[in-house]
Design an enzyme around this catalytic site. Structure first.
Site, PDB file in Angstrom:
ATOM      1  N   ASP A  19     128.611  65.187 105.102  1.00  0.00           N
ATOM      2  CA  ASP A  19     127.409  65.529 105.872  1.00  0.00           C
ATOM      3  C   ASP A  19     126.145  64.923 105.255  1.00  0.00           C
ATOM      4  OD1 ASP A  19     126.125  66.770 108.012  1.00  0.00           O
ATOM      5  OD2 ASP A  19     125.626  68.540 106.806  1.00  0.00           O
ATOM      6  N   ASN A  67     130.824  68.088 117.594  1.00  0.00           N
ATOM      7  CA  ASN A  67     129.919  66.940 117.514  1.00  0.00           C
ATOM      8  C   ASN A  67     129.695  66.246 118.863  1.00  0.00           C
ATOM      9  OD1 ASN A  67     130.935  66.084 114.128  1.00  0.00           O
ATOM     10  ND2 ASN A  67     129.072  67.113 114.779  1.00  0.00           N
TER      11      ASN A  67
HETATM   12  C1  IPE Z   1     130.149  68.937 110.065  1.00  0.00           C
HETATM   13  O1  IPE Z   1     128.839  68.486 110.036  1.00  0.00           O
HETATM   14  C2  IPE Z   1     131.040  67.942 110.744  1.00  0.00           C
HETATM   15  C3  IPE Z   1     131.222  66.665 110.066  1.00  0.00           C
HETATM   16  C4  IPE Z   1     130.710  66.302 108.918  1.00  0.00           C
HETATM   17  C5  IPE Z   1     132.063  65.748 110.736  1.00  0.00           C
HETATM   18  P1  IPE Z   1     127.766  68.914 111.152  1.00  0.00           P
HETATM   19  O2  IPE Z   1     126.504  68.247 110.772  1.00  0.00           O
HETATM   20  O3  IPE Z   1     128.299  68.654 112.490  1.00  0.00           O
HETATM   21  O4  IPE Z   1     127.674  70.489 110.933  1.00  0.00           O
HETATM   22  P2  IPE Z   1     126.525  71.512 111.333  1.00  0.00           P
HETATM   23  O5  IPE Z   1     126.180  71.236 112.766  1.00  0.00           O
HETATM   24  O6  IPE Z   1     125.374  71.257 110.414  1.00  0.00           O
HETATM   25  O7  IPE Z   1     127.118  72.855 111.095  1.00  0.00           O
HETATM   26  C1  IPE Z   2     127.665  63.850 109.193  1.00  0.00           C
HETATM   27  O1  IPE Z   2     126.324  63.537 109.125  1.00  0.00           O
HETATM   28  C2  IPE Z   2     128.430  62.928 110.108  1.00  0.00           C
HETATM   29  C3  IPE Z   2     128.878  63.549 111.367  1.00  0.00           C
HETATM   30  C4  IPE Z   2     128.752  64.794 111.690  1.00  0.00           C
HETATM   31  C5  IPE Z   2     129.559  62.679 112.309  1.00  0.00           C
HETATM   32  P1  IPE Z   2     125.282  64.137 110.146  1.00  0.00           P
HETATM   33  O2  IPE Z   2     125.141  63.200 111.296  1.00  0.00           O
HETATM   34  O3  IPE Z   2     125.617  65.532 110.508  1.00  0.00           O
HETATM   35  O4  IPE Z   2     123.956  64.094 109.270  1.00  0.00           O
HETATM   36  P2  IPE Z   2     122.817  65.205 109.231  1.00  0.00           P
HETATM   37  O5  IPE Z   2     123.471  66.504 108.863  1.00  0.00           O
HETATM   38  O6  IPE Z   2     122.187  65.243 110.574  1.00  0.00           O
HETATM   39  O7  IPE Z   2     121.903  64.715 108.155  1.00  0.00           O
HETATM   40 MG    MG Z   3     125.119  67.339 109.715  1.00  0.00          MG
END
Ligand code: IPE
Ligand code: IPE
Ligand code: MG
Length: 234
Positions: A19, A67
């Site tokens: 993340d 997602n």
């Molecule tokens: C969790 O991250 C999913 C992945 C890293 C693939 P998210 O960014 O989607 O999680 P939330 O929305 O902060 O809980």
């Molecule tokens: C994790 O990074 C990757 C996916 C969930 C696909 P994020 O896209 O959630 O990055 P932040 O949390 O918005 O920084």
């Molecule tokens: Mg995220």
């Protein structure tokens, strides 16, 4: 490795919630998809490091069932990267003796992606350097529901046991994650390995995923090595 990391105290299976890609990009005034691109490079680094260190199973949360709620431009960007990664990197994984596996509701992906996925799984199935499990369109709740569905569909009407349900999970032969790492500073699992993570140790890093380094992976492993797991015993 700096501080001594005893092989006997290494987790067999490490799971990572990758993340922080979006915030990494935002900090640099770049589009989010550039953050995801940088995240892919970090993934390559960490796969190599994990294999060198001697981690036997590495699972990475790449895309959750939630997602899809993101703007379609971002979802499309992620699918593009997924396709690019699959086309470019599977051969490399094979050369590195990595077994590639996928966990999630895969049937939503287009035919061409499913074909590469199936080929990669087949081609690498006898590799024994490291198993890399890509959790794509993965949700822990959905995985449990899918396991129940499979059981019902098989006509089973006896007593449901843990073993039976486990058999319906996406990668039932992979041992439960010993250590679950989340980067990006959030203190939650966001639907990752709900069933399998019942007794996992947690480690949270403030580093955004594209910045996550081998040294930080080693810090997580060192933290894990110092813990006492009791599984409910006295
Ligand atoms: C969790 O991250 C999913 C992945 C890293 C693939 P998210 O960014 O989607 O999680 P939330 O929305 O902060 O809980
Ligand atoms: C994790 O990074 C990757 C996916 C969930 C696909 P994020 O896209 O959630 O990055 P932040 O949390 O918005 O920084
Ligand atoms: Mg995220």
């Amino acid at each position: 490795m700096g501080e001594a990391l005893e092989t006997s105290k290494l987790p067999r299976h490490v799971g990572i919630v990758m993340d922080g890609n979006g915030r990494w990009a935002k900090k640099r005034h770049l589009p989010r998809v550039i953050g995801h691109q940088a995240g892919m490079k970090a993934l390559e680094r960490i796969i190599d490091a994990a294999k060198e260190i001697g981690i036997r199973y590495l699972s990475v949360y790449a895309f959750s069932t939630e997602n899809w709620r993101r703007p379609s431009s971002e979802v499309q960007g992620l699918m593009g990267l997924f396709r690019y990664y699959l086309k470019g990197k599977m051969e490399q994984m094979h050369r590195r003796n990595a077994r590639v596996r996928f966990a999630g509701r895969m049937n939503v992906f287009p035919e061409d992606i499913l074909k590469i996925v199936a080929e990669a799984e087949e081609k690498t199935k006898d590799n024994d350097g490291i198993d890399v499990i890509f959790c794509t369109n993965y949700g822990g709740r959905q995985e449990i529901l899918d396991a129940v569905e499979k059981l019902l569909a098989s006509g089973f009407n006896g007593t449901v046991t843990e073993e039976l349900l486990r058999g319906g999970m996406y990668v039932p032969d992979v041992p439960d994650p010993d250590l679950l790492i989340r980067t990006g500073g959030e203190l939650r699992m966001s639907n990752f390995w709900l069933w399998e993570g019942a007794y996992s140790e947690y480690y949270f890093s403030d580093a955004f995923w594209p910045d996550f380094s081998r040294a930080e992976l080693e810090s997580a492993l060192l933290s894990y090595a110092g813990r006492e797991r009791r599984f409910g015993t006295a």
